[in-house]
Write an enzyme that holds these catalytic residues in place. Structure first.
Site, PDB file in Angstrom:
ATOM      1  N   ASN A  62       0.831  -1.201   0.000  1.00  0.00           N
ATOM      2  CA  ASN A  62       0.000   0.000   0.000  1.00  0.00           C
ATOM      3  C   ASN A  62       0.867   1.254   0.000  1.00  0.00           C
ATOM      4  OD1 ASN A  62       0.470  -0.972   2.740  1.00  0.00           O
ATOM      5  ND2 ASN A  62      -0.956   0.570   3.474  1.00  0.00           N
ATOM      6  N   GLU A  64       0.199   5.182   0.674  1.00  0.00           N
ATOM      7  CA  GLU A  64      -0.736   6.203   1.126  1.00  0.00           C
ATOM      8  C   GLU A  64      -0.332   7.580   0.626  1.00  0.00           C
ATOM      9  OE1 GLU A  64      -2.249   4.013   5.207  1.00  0.00           O
ATOM     10  OE2 GLU A  64      -1.013   5.808   5.406  1.00  0.00           O
ATOM     11  N   CYS A  73      -3.969   0.789  -2.775  1.00  0.00           N
ATOM     12  CA  CYS A  73      -3.853  -0.424  -1.963  1.00  0.00           C
ATOM     13  C   CYS A  73      -2.821  -1.386  -2.561  1.00  0.00           C
ATOM     14  CB  CYS A  73      -5.205  -1.126  -1.886  1.00  0.00           C
ATOM     15  SG  CYS A  73      -6.524  -0.146  -1.175  1.00  0.00           S
ATOM     16  N   GLU A  75      -3.005  -4.549  -3.153  1.00  0.00           N
ATOM     17  CA  GLU A  75      -3.536  -5.475  -4.149  1.00  0.00           C
ATOM     18  C   GLU A  75      -3.489  -4.865  -5.546  1.00  0.00           C
ATOM     19  OE1 GLU A  75      -4.741  -4.553  -1.222  1.00  0.00           O
ATOM     20  OE2 GLU A  75      -6.288  -5.928  -0.491  1.00  0.00           O
ATOM     21  N   CYS A 112     -10.551  -4.352   0.009  1.00  0.00           N
ATOM     22  CA  CYS A 112     -11.628  -3.368  -0.082  1.00  0.00           C
ATOM     23  C   CYS A 112     -12.408  -3.582  -1.382  1.00  0.00           C
ATOM     24  CB  CYS A 112     -11.059  -1.945  -0.030  1.00  0.00           C
ATOM     25  SG  CYS A 112     -10.170  -1.436  -1.515  1.00  0.00           S
ATOM     26  N   CYS A 115     -10.431  -2.873  -4.653  1.00  0.00           N
ATOM     27  CA  CYS A 115      -9.483  -3.946  -4.985  1.00  0.00           C
ATOM     28  C   CYS A 115     -10.207  -5.183  -5.514  1.00  0.00           C
ATOM     29  CB  CYS A 115      -8.626  -4.297  -3.773  1.00  0.00           C
ATOM     30  SG  CYS A 115      -7.423  -2.997  -3.401  1.00  0.00           S
TER      31      CYS A 115
END
Length: 160
Positions: A62, A64, A73, A75, A112, A115
């Site tokens: 990830n 940010e 993210c 993924e 999420c 993703c």
């Protein structure tokens, strides 16, 4: 009106040591990728690893951003990188592992919605299941046979 139930089978392993060698190696790559995550705001570090049909493993973590929607993210970093480097190679499985700088993550963290939608796109594109493994920092590992298991009634290009 009629009611309909949607369900799927999932394998639950007590630890990473119960996985096959291939799955364990993939999960260990995801665990390693966590350490390079950029998560100064949430302190929640996620690593992902994608196993390709050619045997290559592509990792992501990830990333940010102070403008939260601008982050990405783990993924999606891994999936998009795999698709960019190996555009015509099928994805076999994805392993995801999460930890926190603030507490021990004992349960697998599920992807999420963004993703899930991103992963199902590649599963639909290749017309073959993309397996998914989830693990927290330590402990049990969940394995699904297909991204469609965790995103039933997925949106696809057939609607466009």
């Amino acid at each position: 009106m009629k009611k309909q139930t949607i369900s799927f089978d999932m394998s639950v392993y007590d630890s990473i040591d119960e996985l096959s060698k291939t799955d364990k190696d993939l999960m260990l790559k995801a665990v390693g990728a966590r350490s390079n995550a950029y998560a100064p705001y949430s302190s929640f570090l996620v690593g992902a690893a994608v196993l390709l049909e050619n045997g290559e493993i592509v990792v992501g973590n990830n990333q940010e951003n102070a403008a939260y929607p601008s982050g990405l993210c783990a993924e999606r970093v891994a999936i998009y990188q795999a698709a960019a480097i190996y555009p015509n190679v099928k994805m076999v499985s994805v392993a995801i592992s999460a930890t926190s700088k603030n507490y021990k993550v004992l349960e697998p963290a599920a992807p999420c919605g963004n993703c899930r939608q991103s992963m199902i796109e590649y599963e639909q594109k290749q017309k073959e299941p993309l397996a998914l493994m989830l693990m927290g920092e330590v402990g049990k590992v969940l394995k699904c046979n297909s991204i469609s298991d965790i995103l039933p009634l997925a949106f696809s290009n057939s609607f466009l």
